[in-house]
Design a protein around this motif. Structure first.
Motif, PDB file in Angstrom:
ATOM      1  N   GLN A 349      11.556  43.792  47.004  1.00  0.00           N
ATOM      2  CA  GLN A 349      12.795  44.409  47.111  1.00  0.00           C
ATOM      3  C   GLN A 349      14.083  43.730  47.162  1.00  0.00           C
ATOM      4  O   GLN A 349      14.973  43.664  46.253  1.00  0.00           O
ATOM      5  N   ALA A 350      13.989  42.735  48.292  1.00  0.00           N
ATOM      6  CA  ALA A 350      15.340  41.876  48.324  1.00  0.00           C
ATOM      7  C   ALA A 350      15.574  40.873  47.145  1.00  0.00           C
ATOM      8  O   ALA A 350      16.407  40.726  46.683  1.00  0.00           O
ATOM      9  N   GLY A 351      14.401  40.314  46.555  1.00  0.00           N
ATOM     10  CA  GLY A 351      14.510  39.479  45.333  1.00  0.00           C
ATOM     11  C   GLY A 351      15.016  40.030  44.381  1.00  0.00           C
ATOM     12  O   GLY A 351      15.909  39.534  43.529  1.00  0.00           O
ATOM     13  N   ARG A 352      14.716  41.399  43.979  1.00  0.00           N
ATOM     14  CA  ARG A 352      15.038  42.176  42.813  1.00  0.00           C
ATOM     15  C   ARG A 352      16.708  42.422  43.199  1.00  0.00           C
ATOM     16  O   ARG A 352      17.558  42.340  42.176  1.00  0.00           O
ATOM     17  N   ILE A 353      16.970  42.853  44.323  1.00  0.00           N
ATOM     18  CA  ILE A 353      18.213  43.314  44.474  1.00  0.00           C
ATOM     19  C   ILE A 353      19.303  42.163  44.278  1.00  0.00           C
ATOM     20  O   ILE A 353      20.350  42.172  43.687  1.00  0.00           O
ATOM     21  N   LEU A 354      18.999  41.017  45.115  1.00  0.00           N
ATOM     22  CA  LEU A 354      19.876  39.945  44.672  1.00  0.00           C
ATOM     23  C   LEU A 354      20.025  39.399  43.383  1.00  0.00           C
ATOM     24  O   LEU A 354      21.089  39.142  42.925  1.00  0.00           O
ATOM     25  N   PHE A 355      18.848  39.303  42.814  1.00  0.00           N
ATOM     26  CA  PHE A 355      18.794  38.626  41.298  1.00  0.00           C
ATOM     27  C   PHE A 355      19.629  39.670  40.463  1.00  0.00           C
ATOM     28  O   PHE A 355      20.518  39.344  39.736  1.00  0.00           O
ATOM     29  N   ASP A 356      19.467  41.027  40.633  1.00  0.00           N
ATOM     30  CA  ASP A 356      20.267  41.892  39.735  1.00  0.00           C
ATOM     31  C   ASP A 356      21.775  42.016  39.940  1.00  0.00           C
ATOM     32  O   ASP A 356      22.479  42.200  39.149  1.00  0.00           O
ATOM     33  N   ALA A 357      21.986  41.732  41.228  1.00  0.00           N
ATOM     34  CA  ALA A 357      23.701  41.706  41.494  1.00  0.00           C
ATOM     35  C   ALA A 357      24.311  40.683  40.889  1.00  0.00           C
ATOM     36  O   ALA A 357      25.357  40.733  40.520  1.00  0.00           O
ATOM     37  N   VAL A 358      23.448  39.330  40.934  1.00  0.00           N
ATOM     38  CA  VAL A 358      24.097  38.381  40.357  1.00  0.00           C
ATOM     39  C   VAL A 358      24.103  38.304  38.864  1.00  0.00           C
ATOM     40  O   VAL A 358      25.001  37.679  38.200  1.00  0.00           O
ATOM     41  N   HIS A 359      22.810  38.679  38.561  1.00  0.00           N
ATOM     42  CA  HIS A 359      22.708  38.827  37.027  1.00  0.00           C
ATOM     43  C   HIS A 359      23.927  39.704  36.321  1.00  0.00           C
ATOM     44  O   HIS A 359      24.251  39.619  35.060  1.00  0.00           O
ATOM     45  N   ALA A 360      24.114  40.893  37.078  1.00  0.00           N
ATOM     46  CA  ALA A 360      24.981  41.801  36.550  1.00  0.00           C
ATOM     47  C   ALA A 360      26.555  41.251  36.112  1.00  0.00           C
ATOM     48  O   ALA A 360      27.141  41.489  35.108  1.00  0.00           O
ATOM     49  N   VAL A 361      26.898  40.375  37.015  1.00  0.00           N
ATOM     50  CA  VAL A 361      28.320  39.679  36.749  1.00  0.00           C
ATOM     51  C   VAL A 361      27.801  38.351  35.937  1.00  0.00           C
ATOM     52  O   VAL A 361      28.905  38.132  34.785  1.00  0.00           O
TER      53      VAL A 361
END
Length: 557
Positions: A349-361
């Protein structure tokens, strides 16, 4: 008679009574499994861990022997029905024990020395194998007493229920009720209590700071005076991550050119309220430090307590002349072995949330002006990092690659990649389409020089974290049917029930092995990053120079 003499008499009486109460088949099974427990596994075991493994295996052997004895009696065999026959059988077992226990103690010590030499561990290690028997006996005695108490409880409850319902049904209901009570006690009472105690204990540790670690002054680091993240909120491992690493002078000395100050951003559990808020804070830190303007942007998923492999971070920073940004965050205060048992939901869950946040930018940036986006993680961090993707095709579509080390066997992406290996390819080091997309590496040199994979899995053939699985209890894995690769004992074999507990105890000190063995990943990361995200002009000679630099500053995690 003095007090010592009285104690000796009592001990003899207790031992005699205990021996007479034991099942003959159970004793035979216990002796067999005790001997099996001394055989070698993936890594050398400390003598006290050997005692624990032997104690557990002895009880399991007793249970198996008792069950088989009862099954044989049900089939009509009454060879031990007479007391005289039972006495003879007990004497035979006692004689076997007198011979086999010392024999396998000596063999076990020799096997452990061989495994120590195989993994280049310290061979001058005290092996108090005389104490293995004591630890194993005490632990087995405790576990057997607990099992007998549960059996007595089930029988008493069955007799009570038999007053109103048929006895067979009452016994079955009683067994189910006792089982349910034990499960509820462990999951709803003891489990949460132990988890709270562990969290409180590890939270206190997380508030500390490692020796020699000081708050950074570089604005390119989280926790600095210019940072949006408070130094005190980073946690012990977060503080170590942002405050260490090669300086621009170190990097320039390696590259022979001016270097940039590497960006390292991080958010601790106390930095924000919740994983999403932590990830958003990490993104703001990347924006503040110019992390999205670097050539390589890394989303690193930490282990349970927030640790990120410093060698992996330093290797990238040296390779790219400091033109890198590495982002991570903490999701727990518990070490990976504890989180491994009590919480496997949070890491992905933490891995996806952090990656998605960085990837969105990242995806809003011009395609020709984006940094190369990669992910990395080790151990539970590898498991968590892979949680950011639905499949390997998603990795290649959403990022520029990944490096994952010491991946636990229950990781879905790893399981699918391993299962899809080329026919005839060993599970220890799978091969998929000549490393076109995915490459597995067990040792330096496993990655072909010309390969440019998107994903590299680093996994030692003797890393118990990679090979541990509940399936080991009753199923022989493919990797133990294969010819052992270099680093794995040729005398290791699969034994039902026993191998599972051997590999379980192997995990305790797996990270303390020399580099390249067990769960210690360091210098081979150079080749992994050199394959996935190589800078222009990168060569085998440069990789060897970097390994020498990393070796000179230490590779411990």
């Amino acid at each position: 008679m003095g007090i010592p003499g009285q104690l000796l008499v009592l001990l003899r009486a207790h031992a005699g009574r205990f021996w007479r109460e034991l099942s003959v088949g159970g004793v035979a099974g216990a002796l067999t499994f005790f001997c099996f427990s001394m055989t070698p596994s993936l890594l050398p075991r400390e003598w006290y861990l050997q005692g624990v493994a032997s104690g557990i295996c002895t009880v399991l052997g007793y249970a198996v022997g008792t069950f088989l004895g009862a099954l044989v009696r049900r089939l009509g065999f009454r060879g031990l029905h007479h007391a005289r026959h039972r006495v003879i059988a007990n004497r035979v077992l006692l004689g076997l024990a007198i011979v086999l226990i010392p024999l396998f103690g000596v063999l076990g010590a020799r096997w452990q020395l061989q495994v120590r030499e195989l993994v280049r561990a310290d061979t001058d290690d005290p092996n108090y194998y005389a104490l293995v028997l004591l630890i194993a006996f005490v632990l087995a005695r405790i576990l057997l007493a607990l099992a007998r108490f549960l059996r007595w409880s089930a029988r008493a409850l069955g007799r009570f229920g038999g007053r109103w319902i048929p006895v067979p049904i009452a016994k079955a209901v009683a067994a189910v009720l006792v089982t349910v009570a034990v499960v509820l006690l462990l999951t709803d009472t003891l489990g949460p209590a132990l988890l709270r105690a562990a969290n409180n204990s590890f939270s206190l540790t997380d508030q500390g700071t490692a020796d020699g670690v000081q708050q950074p002054t570089d604005p390119d680091r989280s926790g600095s005076p210019a940072s949006l993240v408070s130094w005190d909120d980073l946690g012990r491992e977060g503080r170590s991550f942002v405050a260490t690493g090669p300086s621009t002078a170190d990097i320039s000395a390696f590259t022979g050119a001016p270097a940039l100050a590497p960006v390292r951003v991080y958010a601790g559990l106390e930095s924000a309220d919740g994983l999403q808020q932590q990830a958003d804070l990490v993104v703001r830190e990347l924006q503040r430090t110019g992390g999205f303007d670097r050539s390589v942007l890394v989303v690193a998923t930490s282990t349970g307590r927030g640790w990120i492999n410093q060698v992996a971070a330093a290797a990238l920073e040296y390779m790219w002349g400091g033109d890198t940004a590495i982002a991570g965050m903490q999701y727990s205060t518990m070490p990976s072995p504890v989180a491994f048992v009590v919480d496997t939901a949070t890491p992905p869950q933490a891995g996806r949330i952090l990656f998605d946040a960085v990837h969105a930018v990242w995806q809003t940036l011009p395609v020709d002006d984006r940094p190369r986006l990669i992910t990395m993680g080790e151990s539970l961090g590898s498991f968590g990092s892979q949680g950011a993707f639905d499949g390997l095709a998603d990795v290649t579509a959403e990022s520029d690659g990944s490096v994952w080390a010491g991946t636990p066997s229950f990781t879905p992406l790893w399981e699918r990649a391993t299962a899809d290996r080329d026919p005839g390819s060993p599970e220890q080091v799978p091969v998929l389409d000549d490393c076109a997309v995915v490459c597995f590496s067990a040792a330096q040199g496993d990655i072909p020089a010309e390969a440019t994979p998107k994903v590299v899995y680093l996994q030692h053939v003797n890393d118990p974290v990679v090979w541990w699985s509940g399936d080991l209890l009753f199923n022989r894995p493919d990797w133990l049917d294969e010819t052992p690769q270099e680093g794995r004992s040729t005398t290791m074999t699969w034994i039902p029930l026993v191998t599972f507990w051997q590999v379980t105890t192997d995990m305790v000190f797996s990270s303390a092995m020399p580099d390249g063995y067990g769960h210690h990943y360091a210098l081979e990361l150079v080749d992994a990053f050199g394959a996935v995200v190589p800078p222009d002009g990168w060569s085998a000679g440069e990789a060897e120079r970097l390994r020498q630099v990393l070796s000179s500053v230490g590779t411990g995690g």
